[in-house]
Design an enzyme around this catalytic site. Structure first.
Site, PDB file in Angstrom:
ATOM      1  N   ASP A  43     -11.769   7.367   4.429  1.00 10.59           N
ATOM      2  CA  ASP A  43     -10.518   7.129   5.148  1.00 10.59           C
ATOM      3  C   ASP A  43     -10.180   5.641   5.209  1.00 10.59           C
ATOM      4  OD1 ASP A  43      -8.226   7.834   6.518  1.00 10.59           O
ATOM      5  OD2 ASP A  43      -9.182   7.795   8.486  1.00 10.59           O
ATOM      6  N   ASP A  58      -2.143  10.546   3.603  1.00 13.04           N
ATOM      7  CA  ASP A  58      -3.548  10.194   3.828  1.00 13.04           C
ATOM      8  C   ASP A  58      -4.209  11.220   4.730  1.00 13.04           C
ATOM      9  OD1 ASP A  58      -5.983   8.975   4.017  1.00 13.04           O
ATOM     10  OD2 ASP A  58      -5.335   7.475   5.480  1.00 13.04           O
ATOM     11  N   LYS A  65      -9.342  13.248   8.628  1.00  4.07           N
ATOM     12  CA  LYS A  65      -8.767  12.840   9.909  1.00  4.07           C
ATOM     13  C   LYS A  65      -8.652  14.047  10.843  1.00  4.07           C
ATOM     14  CE  LYS A  65      -5.825   9.126   8.079  1.00  4.07           C
ATOM     15  NZ  LYS A  65      -6.293   8.019   8.931  1.00  4.07           N
ATOM     16  N   ARG A 122      -7.635  -0.257   1.334  1.00  2.78           N
ATOM     17  CA  ARG A 122      -8.238  -1.452   0.737  1.00  2.78           C
ATOM     18  C   ARG A 122      -8.761  -1.171  -0.667  1.00  2.78           C
ATOM     19  NH1 ARG A 122     -12.147  -1.639   5.781  1.00  2.78           N
ATOM     20  NH2 ARG A 122     -10.266  -0.610   6.559  1.00  2.78           N
ATOM     21  N   LYS A 139       0.859  -1.190   0.000  1.00  4.29           N
ATOM     22  CA  LYS A 139       0.000   0.000   0.000  1.00  4.29           C
ATOM     23  C   LYS A 139       0.893   1.237   0.000  1.00  4.29           C
ATOM     24  CE  LYS A 139      -2.980   2.662   3.123  1.00  4.29           C
ATOM     25  NZ  LYS A 139      -3.589   2.711   4.470  1.00  4.29           N
ATOM     26  N   GLU A 149      -9.251   3.892   2.689  1.00  7.17           N
ATOM     27  CA  GLU A 149      -8.844   3.973   1.288  1.00  7.17           C
ATOM     28  C   GLU A 149      -7.806   2.929   0.885  1.00  7.17           C
ATOM     29  OE1 GLU A 149      -5.384   5.036   3.078  1.00  7.17           O
ATOM     30  OE2 GLU A 149      -7.352   5.781   3.644  1.00  7.17           O
ATOM     31  N   ASP A 158       1.868   6.442   5.696  1.00  6.79           N
ATOM     32  CA  ASP A 158       0.852   5.520   5.193  1.00  6.79           C
ATOM     33  C   ASP A 158       1.305   4.792   3.935  1.00  6.79           C
ATOM     34  OD1 ASP A 158      -1.573   4.357   5.806  1.00  6.79           O
ATOM     35  OD2 ASP A 158      -2.741   5.708   4.544  1.00  6.79           O
TER      36      ASP A 158
END
Length: 497
Positions: free
Chosen positions: A351, A274, A281, A355, A269, A353, A292
């Site tokens: 959030d 993010d 967030k 996946r 990933k 995201e 991230d």
């Protein structure tokens, strides 16, 4: 830094720092006993005076010992150097040794610690842990500071001293592997520590291309948003929709095995920043969302290690990279998108995201006819609640693959713990408006995230590593950890064997 394994006489050894073990009740290792005799009993007197108790990880630096050529002697406590100790305790010793060498600013070090018996561990394992700990400790990230100070730390060479020639073969192999693994860990840490305005999806693509240019067994292909759209990767593209930075799907193919051998796919990933998107967030700590992309960084690190070791195995390193921002074109909660697989997804939370980028990459991975796919992601805060910052989460659709990854983590001192996955959890992802929702509610967040990914990994053996709690440190030691490069490297070593 250079790692070496050799045998030699202690009194003739020229080194800035010679490391020997002492025990809790005045015990001395064989190497410490030899140095003690040469130095007129100095080590025994120091222990008797109580300057060091010999407990795990305690250390004491001695200077100017007579009878030897080493500039310093570092005493390290192993609690019971006349008996076998646990692997976890030996790792404490290795890390304490590394910290003491770094603090002293030594230009080289010689580790005479292989004589310490360790439960279930051979000389290869001991030598690799010692060298890897020293290499990991010798890391700094100062390239973005205007006053950088020294460009590199002073430590240049670390030698594992073998007690006899029968140990040397294992120790040399450990030195070669530790050198490559540390190189991979440092690569992952560097990428993780870079800020989001530098380490963008395009930057990751450039780094992957540069790695391929240096290694004849490695090739690199990068898909841009136009190409991904043509393939139907609308789930991945939904994440980058609000950002000025274009998404990239990066594929690195390492061909070290036979032509027909099915490859292992490592998928990272790579969310280079993010914000949470429309599901924004909280501001506090949001700077850490540059981390991230540590799953992607670990894949780059593992591929670096793989190239340096030259393993006879086929591996595909994939990075699904995007920036998640709340721009005017950003995906909204409640939007329904269509993945490359054809499955529709209701985005209940933007959030969640990671996946969404990984699911299209998993579908793309089918074209490689993989022997196994392992994805690595800083996926869920729930994993930190479940396992803290010590152990990574593991979910898999194949018991044998899960067992191999678990064993690799134990061997590499980079552990993962398997969590369950069954139909009871899958029901939490039901949607009234699409085939699947991208979140499963507040309960079992790590497991339902894994269940989501499993729906896109039905055509191959697959495992998911959630590294949200292990990929970086917060607080005074803020920075990327380089995990799970060691686990992945050991997994590839085991697979090649």
């Amino acid at each position: 830094m250079e790692f070496i394994a050799k045998t030699g006489d202690l009194e003739k050894l020229t080194s800035a720092c010679l490391v020997v073990a002492v025990g809790e009740k005045g015990q001395l290792s064989a190497a410490a006993t030899a140095i003690d005799k040469l130095a007129g009993g100095l080590i025994s007197r120091v222990l008797k005076a109580g300057d060091i108790k010999g407990k795990y990880g305690q250390s004491l630096m001695l200077h100017g010992l007579t009878g030897i050529k080493a500039e310093r002697v570092l005493l390290v406590g192993t609690q019971q150097c006349d008996k076998a100790i646990k692997q976890a305790d030996f790792i404490k010793v290795a890390r304490a040794t590394a910290a003491a060498i770094k603090q002293a600013g030594c230009k080289d070090a010689t580790l005479a610690l292989l004589g310490q018996a360790v439960d279930g561990a051979d000389d290869y394992w001991k030598a690799r842990q010692l060298l890897q700990a020293t290499g990991e400790s010798n890391y700094q990230f100062n390239q973005l500071k205007s006053e950088k100070g020294p460009k590199t730390l002073p430590l240049r060479k670390v030698t594992v001293l073998t007690e006899n020639r029968s140990q040397t073969g294992q120790a040399k192999r450990a030195a070669e592997h530790a050198q490559a693994i540390v190189s991979g860990i440092h690569t992952a840490r560097d990428l993780g520590n870079l800020p989001g305005n530098i380490c963008t999806p395009s930057y990751l693509a450039t780094r992957a291309k540069n790695l391929a240019k240096k290694n004849p067994k490695l090739s690199c292909k990068v898909l841009d948003e136009k190409q991904m759209k043509a393939l139907g990767m609308h789930s991945l593209l939904s994440v980058s929709a609000g950002s000025a930075e274009g998404a990239k799907l990066i594929t690195m193919e390492y061909k070290g095995g036979k032509k027909g051998d099915r490859p292992i796919v490592l998928l990272g990933k790579g969310i280079t920043f993010d914000s949470g998107g429309i599901s924004l967030k909280p501001g506090a700590g949001m700077d850490e969302m540059k981390f991230d992309m540590c799953g992607a960084a670990s894949v780059m690190g593992a591929m670096t290690t793989l190239c340096e070791m030259g393993l006879p195995i086929n591996v595909v390193g994939m990075i699904a990279s995007a920036e998640n921002m709340p721009g005017p074109s950003a995906t909204k909660p409640g939007d329904v998108i269509t993945s490359m697989s054809g499955k529709t997804i209701e985005v209940l939370n933007t959030d969640a995201e990671g996946r969404l980028v990984l699911c299209d990459a998993l579908t793309y991975a089918e074209r490689f006819k993989p022997a196994a796919v392992v994805d690595i992601a800083t996926l869920t805060g729930a994993c930190i609640v479940a396992l803290g910052h010590h152990i990574s989460g593991l979910i898999s659709n194949n018991d044998a693959l899960a067992d191999k990854l678990t064993a690799a983590g134990i061997s590499a001192a980079d552990q993962a713990w398997r969590l369950p996955m069954n139909d009871d959890y899958q029901k939490q992802l039901d949607s009234n408006f699409a085939d699947i929702a991208n979140i499963g509610g507040p309960g079992a967040g790590t497991i339902t995230a894994g269940c989501f990914l499993a729906r896109f990994a039905e055509k191959f053996d697959w495992a998911h590593l959630d590294i949200a709690g292990t990929a970086w440190h917060s607080g005074a030691k803020k920075g990327a950890s380089g995990r799970p490069v060691a686990l992945l490297s050991q997994f590839l070593l085991d697979s090649a064997a």
